[in-house]
Design an enzyme around this catalytic site. Structure first.
Site, mmCIF file in Angstrom:
data_model
loop_
_atom_site.group_PDB
_atom_site.id
_atom_site.type_symbol
_atom_site.label_atom_id
_atom_site.label_comp_id
_atom_site.label_asym_id
_atom_site.label_seq_id
_atom_site.Cartn_x
_atom_site.Cartn_y
_atom_site.Cartn_z
ATOM 1 N N THR A 172 0.881 -1.182 0.219
ATOM 2 C CA THR A 172 -0.006 0.133 0.047
ATOM 3 C C THR A 172 0.754 1.341 0.062
ATOM 4 O O THR A 172 1.937 1.443 0.636
ATOM 5 C CB THR A 172 -0.861 0.162 1.298
ATOM 6 O OG1 THR A 172 -1.876 -0.979 0.998
ATOM 7 C CG2 THR A 172 -1.822 1.280 1.306
ATOM 8 N N PHE A 174 1.103 5.206 0.879
ATOM 9 C CA PHE A 174 0.557 6.144 1.538
ATOM 10 C C PHE A 174 1.179 7.531 1.304
ATOM 11 O O PHE A 174 2.368 7.503 0.806
ATOM 12 C CB PHE A 174 0.931 5.833 3.022
ATOM 13 C CG PHE A 174 0.004 4.728 3.768
ATOM 14 C CD1 PHE A 174 -1.028 4.781 4.374
ATOM 15 C CD2 PHE A 174 0.646 3.472 3.513
ATOM 16 C CE1 PHE A 174 -1.556 3.689 4.922
ATOM 17 C CE2 PHE A 174 -0.014 2.232 4.048
ATOM 18 C CZ PHE A 174 -1.058 2.548 4.665
#
Length: 277
Positions: A172, A174
């Site tokens: 992921t 960010f």
């Protein structure tokens, strides 16, 4: 005083992990929603916001591209977090004791091979780290949780198996956001620039707008369209490019882009995370 980073989710979530890895020693402020994260920074209750924008398995995080331009915040960093999934339970519990595990809906399919091997049923929870906290409070010895190692550490659970995800690429990305931009060149791995723009109502506007990046050799790592104002016409675009606006090639490309757009807003200039490689 240590800076405080607001994030969406519970203590021990992957967003919390992003805060710990990117800014060690910072305080954290868990929030219920992305809007609450942004509000915490704008109201001064936190110095920075940690917001997920995309995942290698599930793509763009819903609504995040709408929230970023409206947030009033600016991107000052990025962080890539490898989503490792671990199985945890109360101390003394063994894998053979488990009838089910709880986790966020997206985590369960990512550990399907492991769960099938042991005949364990998966049950969806609103939040994996929250499920870890609930398990610690419940005392249930026939249940486990799929979450991060950090969640087990925070909530006093025992790790039965680590990194049981089926695929080794799940990551992921960010964005770290602050009330004010930082245009200084910094970091050891180059710079990134993120912006949103709306093309003018002329034929082949997007094609012409993008031409400047190609001819100037600027690498565009992301370009996504989305609808605004209730229109079915995708006129607003979100883009990431490698480089700093003061780099000659980037400056020329942005100048050409500006000619073909009605709106151009730089959301942030920030160090390139080495984990992009």
């Amino acid at each position: 005083m240590a800076e405080r980073i607001a994030f969406q989710g519970e203590l021990g979530s992957y967003s919390h992990q992003a805060c710990v890895e990117s800014r060690p020693g910072s305080d954290v402020l868990p929030c219920r929603s992305f809007e609450d994260v942004i509000r915490a920074v704008r109201e001064g209750r936190a110095d920075l916001a940690m917001l997920p924008v995309e995942n290698t398995t599930y793509g763009r995080v819903a609504d995040i591209h709408r929230l970023l331009p409206e947030s009033g915040l600016r991107i000052v960093g990025e962080a890539f977090v490898r989503v490792h999934i671990s199985l945890m339970a109360l101390p003394g519990v063994q894998i053979e004791d488990l009838r089910k595990v709880r986790a966020h809906l997206v985590l369960i399919p990512q550990a399907r091979a492991f769960l099938d091997q042991y005949g364990i049923r998966g049950e969806a929870a609103a939040d994996s780290a929250g499920a870890a906290a609930e398990l610690a409070a419940s005392g249930a010895r026939d249940q486990g949780v799929l979450a991060s190692d950090l969640a087990a550490e925070i909530h006093g659970l025992h790790l039965l198996a680590r990194h049981i995800e089926d695929h080794a690429h799940n990551t992921t990305r960010f964005l770290l956001m602050a009330p004010e931009p930082n245009f200084a060149k910094r970091g050891d791995h180059g710079m990134m620039t993120t912006f949103v723009f709306q093309v003018r109502n002329i034929p082949a506007a997007l094609y012409k707008a993008m031409g400047g990046f190609a001819t100037n050799g600027v690498n565009m790592t992301k370009l996504e369209s989305y609808m605004v104002g209730g229109s079915f016409t995708a006129t607003q675009f979100y883009a990431d490019i490698e480089g700093h606006p003061e780099d000659p090639a980037v400056a020329r490309a942005l100048e050409e882009l500006d000619y073909f757009t009605d709106m151009l807003d730089i959301l942030g200039v920030y160090p390139r995370d080495p984990r992009r490689d």
